[in-house]
Write a protein that holds these residues in place. Structure first.
Motif, PDB file in Angstrom:
ATOM      1  N   SER A  68      -1.475  23.326   1.857  1.00 48.10           N
ATOM      2  CA  SER A  68      -2.487  22.272   1.861  1.00 48.10           C
ATOM      3  C   SER A  68      -2.782  21.794   3.287  1.00 48.10           C
ATOM      4  O   SER A  68      -2.052  22.120   4.228  1.00 48.10           O
ATOM      5  CB  SER A  68      -2.015  21.098   1.004  1.00 48.10           C
ATOM      6  N   PRO A  69      -3.823  20.975   3.468  1.00 53.56           N
ATOM      7  CA  PRO A  69      -4.110  20.414   4.798  1.00 53.56           C
ATOM      8  C   PRO A  69      -2.945  19.578   5.320  1.00 53.56           C
ATOM      9  O   PRO A  69      -2.184  18.997   4.540  1.00 53.56           O
ATOM     10  CB  PRO A  69      -5.344  19.542   4.543  1.00 53.56           C
ATOM     11  N   VAL A  70      -2.816  19.499   6.631  1.00 53.04           N
ATOM     12  CA  VAL A  70      -1.698  18.796   7.248  1.00 53.04           C
ATOM     13  C   VAL A  70      -1.733  17.305   6.938  1.00 53.04           C
ATOM     14  O   VAL A  70      -0.689  16.631   6.941  1.00 53.04           O
ATOM     15  CB  VAL A  70      -1.700  19.041   8.781  1.00 53.04           C
ATOM     16  N   SER A  71      -2.910  16.773   6.630  1.00 51.39           N
ATOM     17  CA  SER A  71      -3.031  15.338   6.339  1.00 51.39           C
ATOM     18  C   SER A  71      -2.512  14.965   4.963  1.00 51.39           C
ATOM     19  O   SER A  71      -2.358  13.786   4.653  1.00 51.39           O
ATOM     20  CB  SER A  71      -4.498  14.905   6.454  1.00 51.39           C
ATOM     21  N   GLN A  72      -2.235  15.962   4.133  1.00 53.00           N
ATOM     22  CA  GLN A  72      -1.767  15.711   2.772  1.00 53.00           C
ATOM     23  C   GLN A  72      -0.250  15.819   2.702  1.00 53.00           C
ATOM     24  O   GLN A  72       0.326  16.827   3.100  1.00 53.00           O
ATOM     25  CB  GLN A  72      -2.388  16.718   1.795  1.00 53.00           C
ATOM     26  N   SER A  73       0.403  14.776   2.199  1.00 57.56           N
ATOM     27  CA  SER A  73       1.845  14.858   1.980  1.00 57.56           C
ATOM     28  C   SER A  73       2.123  15.762   0.795  1.00 57.56           C
ATOM     29  O   SER A  73       1.513  15.629  -0.267  1.00 57.56           O
ATOM     30  CB  SER A  73       2.439  13.478   1.701  1.00 57.56           C
ATOM     31  N   MET A  74       3.068  16.671   0.973  1.00 60.76           N
ATOM     32  CA  MET A  74       3.481  17.522  -0.139  1.00 60.76           C
ATOM     33  C   MET A  74       4.836  17.096  -0.700  1.00 60.76           C
ATOM     34  O   MET A  74       5.374  17.746  -1.597  1.00 60.76           O
ATOM     35  CB  MET A  74       3.543  18.979   0.330  1.00 60.76           C
ATOM     36  N   ALA A  75       5.383  15.998  -0.170  1.00 58.30           N
ATOM     37  CA  ALA A  75       6.706  15.556  -0.622  1.00 58.30           C
ATOM     38  C   ALA A  75       6.760  15.296  -2.128  1.00 58.30           C
ATOM     39  O   ALA A  75       7.669  15.793  -2.811  1.00 58.30           O
ATOM     40  CB  ALA A  75       7.141  14.323   0.170  1.00 58.30           C
ATOM     41  N   PRO A  76       5.821  14.533  -2.724  1.00 55.73           N
ATOM     42  CA  PRO A  76       5.909  14.305  -4.174  1.00 55.73           C
ATOM     43  C   PRO A  76       5.818  15.591  -4.989  1.00 55.73           C
ATOM     44  O   PRO A  76       6.496  15.741  -5.999  1.00 55.73           O
ATOM     45  CB  PRO A  76       4.713  13.385  -4.456  1.00 55.73           C
ATOM     46  N   LEU A  77       4.990  16.527  -4.542  1.00 56.11           N
ATOM     47  CA  LEU A  77       4.855  17.797  -5.255  1.00 56.11           C
ATOM     48  C   LEU A  77       6.105  18.651  -5.091  1.00 56.11           C
ATOM     49  O   LEU A  77       6.626  19.208  -6.062  1.00 56.11           O
ATOM     50  CB  LEU A  77       3.628  18.547  -4.748  1.00 56.11           C
ATOM     51  N   HIS A  78       6.601  18.761  -3.882  1.00 54.79           N
ATOM     52  CA  HIS A  78       7.769  19.611  -3.652  1.00 54.79           C
ATOM     53  C   HIS A  78       9.010  19.079  -4.360  1.00 54.79           C
ATOM     54  O   HIS A  78       9.825  19.860  -4.858  1.00 54.79           O
ATOM     55  CB  HIS A  78       8.019  19.761  -2.149  1.00 54.79           C
ATOM     56  N   VAL A  79       9.158  17.762  -4.422  1.00 53.63           N
ATOM     57  CA  VAL A  79      10.297  17.198  -5.159  1.00 53.63           C
ATOM     58  C   VAL A  79      10.244  17.636  -6.617  1.00 53.63           C
ATOM     59  O   VAL A  79      11.255  18.071  -7.194  1.00 53.63           O
ATOM     60  CB  VAL A  79      10.314  15.656  -5.055  1.00 53.63           C
ATOM     61  N   ARG A  80       9.069  17.547  -7.211  1.00 47.68           N
ATOM     62  CA  ARG A  80       8.963  17.925  -8.625  1.00 47.68           C
ATOM     63  C   ARG A  80       9.193  19.427  -8.815  1.00 47.68           C
ATOM     64  O   ARG A  80       9.808  19.855  -9.791  1.00 47.68           O
ATOM     65  CB  ARG A  80       7.600  17.529  -9.179  1.00 47.68           C
ATOM     66  N   CYS A  81       8.700  20.229  -7.880  1.00 48.36           N
ATOM     67  CA  CYS A  81       8.952  21.678  -7.952  1.00 48.36           C
ATOM     68  C   CYS A  81      10.440  21.988  -7.881  1.00 48.36           C
ATOM     69  O   CYS A  81      10.971  22.777  -8.679  1.00 48.36           O
ATOM     70  CB  CYS A  81       8.219  22.388  -6.820  1.00 48.36           C
ATOM     71  N   LEU A  82      11.128  21.379  -6.920  1.00 49.55           N
ATOM     72  CA  LEU A  82      12.546  21.680  -6.728  1.00 49.55           C
ATOM     73  C   LEU A  82      13.387  21.229  -7.913  1.00 49.55           C
ATOM     74  O   LEU A  82      14.307  21.934  -8.338  1.00 49.55           O
ATOM     75  CB  LEU A  82      13.048  21.032  -5.439  1.00 49.55           C
ATOM     76  N   LEU A 139       0.838  -1.196   0.000  1.00 53.99           N
ATOM     77  CA  LEU A 139       0.000   0.000   0.000  1.00 53.99           C
ATOM     78  C   LEU A 139       0.876   1.250   0.000  1.00 53.99           C
ATOM     79  O   LEU A 139       1.901   1.303   0.685  1.00 53.99           O
ATOM     80  CB  LEU A 139      -0.907   0.022   1.230  1.00 53.99           C
ATOM     81  N   TYR A 140       0.463   2.247  -0.747  1.00 58.10           N
ATOM     82  CA  TYR A 140       1.155   3.539  -0.794  1.00 58.10           C
ATOM     83  C   TYR A 140       0.161   4.627  -0.389  1.00 58.10           C
ATOM     84  O   TYR A 140      -0.987   4.620  -0.846  1.00 58.10           O
ATOM     85  CB  TYR A 140       1.665   3.850  -2.196  1.00 58.10           C
ATOM     86  N   TYR A 141       0.615   5.552   0.443  1.00 56.03           N
ATOM     87  CA  TYR A 141      -0.259   6.646   0.862  1.00 56.03           C
ATOM     88  C   TYR A 141       0.454   7.991   0.719  1.00 56.03           C
ATOM     89  O   TYR A 141       1.561   8.167   1.249  1.00 56.03           O
ATOM     90  CB  TYR A 141      -0.693   6.482   2.321  1.00 56.03           C
ATOM     91  N   ASP A 142      -0.190   8.936   0.002  1.00 55.79           N
ATOM     92  CA  ASP A 142       0.320  10.309   0.006  1.00 55.79           C
ATOM     93  C   ASP A 142      -0.580  11.213   0.853  1.00 55.79           C
ATOM     94  O   ASP A 142      -0.459  12.430   0.832  1.00 55.79           O
ATOM     95  CB  ASP A 142       0.481  10.851  -1.424  1.00 55.79           C
ATOM     96  N   HIS A 143      -1.502  10.594   1.591  1.00 50.91           N
ATOM     97  CA  HIS A 143      -2.270  11.320   2.593  1.00 50.91           C
ATOM     98  C   HIS A 143      -2.460  10.403   3.801  1.00 50.91           C
ATOM     99  O   HIS A 143      -2.345   9.185   3.681  1.00 50.91           O
ATOM    100  CB  HIS A 143      -3.641  11.756   2.043  1.00 50.91           C
ATOM    101  N   LEU A 144      -2.723  10.988   4.946  1.00 49.12           N
ATOM    102  CA  LEU A 144      -2.942  10.182   6.142  1.00 49.12           C
ATOM    103  C   LEU A 144      -4.303   9.503   6.021  1.00 49.12           C
ATOM    104  O   LEU A 144      -5.304  10.147   5.689  1.00 49.12           O
ATOM    105  CB  LEU A 144      -2.885  11.055   7.390  1.00 49.12           C
ATOM    106  N   PRO A 145      -4.373   8.197   6.275  1.00 56.20           N
ATOM    107  CA  PRO A 145      -5.620   7.448   6.074  1.00 56.20           C
ATOM    108  C   PRO A 145      -6.689   7.825   7.092  1.00 56.20           C
ATOM    109  O   PRO A 145      -6.401   8.321   8.181  1.00 56.20           O
ATOM    110  CB  PRO A 145      -5.182   5.989   6.244  1.00 56.20           C
ATOM    111  N   GLN A 146      -7.929   7.560   6.696  1.00 55.42           N
ATOM    112  CA  GLN A 146      -9.054   7.766   7.597  1.00 55.42           C
ATOM    113  C   GLN A 146      -9.028   6.702   8.699  1.00 55.42           C
ATOM    114  O   GLN A 146      -8.378   5.670   8.578  1.00 55.42           O
ATOM    115  CB  GLN A 146     -10.369   7.667   6.822  1.00 55.42           C
ATOM    116  N   ALA A 147      -9.764   6.955   9.760  1.00 54.41           N
ATOM    117  CA  ALA A 147      -9.772   6.045  10.913  1.00 54.41           C
ATOM    118  C   ALA A 147     -10.212   4.639  10.517  1.00 54.41           C
ATOM    119  O   ALA A 147      -9.643   3.646  10.980  1.00 54.41           O
ATOM    120  CB  ALA A 147     -10.686   6.605  12.000  1.00 54.41           C
TER     121      ALA A 147
END
Length: 291
Positions: free
Chosen positions: A209-223, A71-79
């Protein structure tokens, strides 16, 4: 054999670095995904990006071997998703997310997002759209989908204040036109922005963005594409954005006054903006080489 299925992410794919690598098959919902999985033999490696709880529950009920599922997650999962996660191996794009899952005793692994294009020594990155930005101006790129709703009004007011103080800024905003905008903010439809990768015309990208959303994939592409990034300091949003090295981090308490100050600083000190843009690809390359 392997099967990669991607469920929707709140971040448009036009902005995302590869997480995981491979295009995969988009799935609109659990039923569509299960129809794909059920055709595959038991030993097929199944990779699921942002799977909903219904799919995880079905996998366990149908007796699928969790050892063959990632499983891969770019956001924190729901309960409700969290109740099933301990049965599977999970991969995440940031340290913040890694520790979140570890604290919940989930078998988790950190996998850095990969640039869409191979890193070049020159750091040129992907080709930017032509004739979109004005010459001799700094282009600020904003997209409603990268900004939590509660921050959009304050962001617009801040940008308008900067535009009043400097003629050197051009603002392109992807989203619907709003009454609090004026002609100095150029609005583009999100669909067109995605199709043409218009964000590549920006010199500076703002993400809140909301704290539950990972911005790592987006920021890597921006940089990698030499964009200075201004973001907030919550969640994993600051993991790739080094303050005053590849962009700026905004505190919660002084977010918009800080944003105004940092934008004016970059407009007045073009050498700093250029340094941020040059540092981005170098930092990504250095981090990825350490893997």
């Amino acid at each position: 054999n392997s099967l990669l299925i991607r469920f929707p992410s709140s971040i448009p794919s036009a902005y995302m670095a590869q997480f995981p690598a491979g295009q995969g098959i988009p799935a609109a919902d659990s039923r569509e995904a299960w129809s794909l999985i059920s055709r595959e033999p038991e030993w097929t490696k199944v990779e699921l990006v942002n799977p909903p709880a219904a799919v995880l529950k079905r996998l366990l009920e149908e007796g699928r071997n969790p050892q063959n599922i990632v499983l891969y997650y770019d956001h924190l999962p729901q309960a409700e998703e969290g109740t099933f996660l301990r049965s599977f191996h999970v991969r995440v794009p940031s340290l913040c997310f890694y520790y979140f899952f570890r604290q919940r005793e989930v078998d988790v692994e950190l996998i850095h997002p990969q640039p869409v294009e191979p890193l070049k020594g020159s750091g040129d990155g992907e080709e930017a759209p032509k004739d979109l930005k004005m010459k001799n101006k700094v282009c600020l790129w904003i997209d409603d989908r990268l900004v939590a709703p509660r921050y959009r009004k304050g962001l617009a007011l801040t940008v308008l204040k900067v535009l009043k103080q400097s003629d050197d800024l051009e603002v392109i905003w992807a989203g619907p036109h709003r009454e609090d905008f004026d002609q100095r903010i150029r609005v583009v439809p999100p669909e067109e922005a995605d199709r043409k990768h218009l964000w590549l015309a920006g010199d500076i990208v703002v993400t809140l963005s909301p704290v539950s959303q990972s911005m790592a994939p987006l920021h890597v592409r921006c940089l990698v594409n030499q964009k200075a990034v201004i973001t907030d300091d919550r969640g994993d949003h600051g993991e790739w954005v080094n303050h005053a090295l590849t962009g700026f981090l905004l505190s919660q308490k002084g977010m918009f006054p800080e944003l105004r100050r940092y934008l004016l600083r970059l407009l007045h000190q073009r050498d700093m903006l250029m340094r941020f843009q040059q540092n981005g690809p170098l930092m990504v390359e250095k981090v990825l080489k350490k893997r």
